[in-house]
Write an enzyme that holds these catalytic residues in place. Structure first.
Site, PDB file in Angstrom:
ATOM      1  N   ASP A 224      40.134   4.108  36.730  1.00 36.07           N
ATOM      2  CA  ASP A 224      40.709   3.308  35.653  1.00 36.07           C
ATOM      3  C   ASP A 224      41.819   4.139  34.995  1.00 36.07           C
ATOM      4  OD1 ASP A 224      40.912   1.318  33.601  1.00 36.07           O
ATOM      5  OD2 ASP A 224      39.682   2.619  32.325  1.00 36.07           O
TER       6      ASP A 224
ATOM      7  N   ASP B 123      43.792   3.390  31.472  1.00 36.09           N
ATOM      8  CA  ASP B 123      43.772   3.551  30.021  1.00 36.09           C
ATOM      9  C   ASP B 123      42.447   4.136  29.560  1.00 36.09           C
ATOM     10  OD1 ASP B 123      45.193   3.215  27.574  1.00 36.09           O
ATOM     11  OD2 ASP B 123      46.005   1.360  28.406  1.00 36.09           O
TER      12      ASP B 123
HETATM   13 MG   LIG Z   1      40.022   1.951  30.451  1.00 32.96          MG
END
Ligand SMILES: [Mg+2]
Length: 256
Positions: free
Chosen positions: A13, A15
């Protein structure tokens, strides 16, 4: 830790794991370098739909991380793949940014604000009341309602902001039609990610900062899960969920 480096594919992932907005998180650069030095297949998998893979590549490059555009898979690409497989060469009214519109266009979906087969909602600054009225009308007239991702909120440099699910819910409420969401934790996105990496689920690991998207997506797809506490989840939050990640680290710095 050596056991984690034995994994054959890494789904990461962005962010809250690699960066916060435009700030690179400590250890991210070394983490990617370790993967590259060890020839490990890896894929950045993000629920954000506003940027194209090339724009994400350039964003990481500005932060000092250099990897090719085919290392990125977004909910915009997943949505385009889903819609074009359901109804090839169909049409859509889109509320979203260039990353979403380009992905749909590349998948052969034509923009249509009169009688589209789909209304597709992503995220970004271009959402407005006028478009929302149009979307409600089109869905009432039979267009299928699709959300790029089911996140309710997202991080920004100015704090928490409404994300796709919050933006699409007025349309759901006004039409009585629930949306279908494509991004994580939908297994559609995970399966495509594994296929892009060329690995089986048991040989892969997913690293994320959200229990209700990254971690549940990994668990439901049979992929080992790593939660990092550098994003939206704190150690105290974990017990609020009826499932647990396999590994927990303060940040990506501690994974290897
Ligand atoms: Mg995230």
């Amino acid at each position: 830790m050596d056991k984690l480096l034995d994994k054959k594919g890494f789904i990461i992932d962005m962010d809250g794991v690699i960066y916060h907005g435009n700030r690179l998180l400590s250890g991210a650069k070394d983490f990617v370098k370790t993967l590259q030095d060890n020839n490990k297949p890896f894929l950045f998998l993000t629920n954000s739909s506003d940027r194209s893979p090339e724009e994400l590549r350039q964003k990481l490059l500005r932060m000092g991380i250099d990897c090719a555009a085919d290392h990125f898979y977004t909910s915009a690409l997943a949505t385009a793949k889903f819609v074009s497989s359901q109804s090839p060469a169909s049409s859509a009214f889109v509320m979203g940014e260039a990353g979403l519109i380009t992905a749909l266009h590349d998948a052969g979906i034509v923009m249509n604000d009169v009688d589209p087969e789909y209304v597709i909602v992503g995220e970004g600054n271009t959402l407005n009341y006028e478009n929302m009225l149009k979307a409600v009308n089109l869905v009432r007239n039979g267009a299928k309602l699709i959300g790029t991702n089911s996140d309710l909120t997202g991080p920004s440099e100015n704090g928490i902001i409404p994300a796709c699910r919050a933006m699409i819910s007025p349309i759901e409420l006004a039409t009585g039609k629930p949306a279908y969401f494509v991004g994580k934790p939908n297994p559609l996105m995970m399966r495509t990610g594994l296929k892009m990496l060329g690995v089986h689920s048991e040989d892969a690991v997913i690293i994320g900062d959200r229990m209700d998207t990254d971690i549940i997506a990994g668990i439901e797809s049979g992929i080992d899960t790593i939660l990092v506490l550098s994003g939206v989840t704190s150690r105290n939050d974990i017990d609020n969920f009826p499932y647990r990640p396999k590994y927990i680290f303060d940040s990506i710095k501690d994974v290897f």
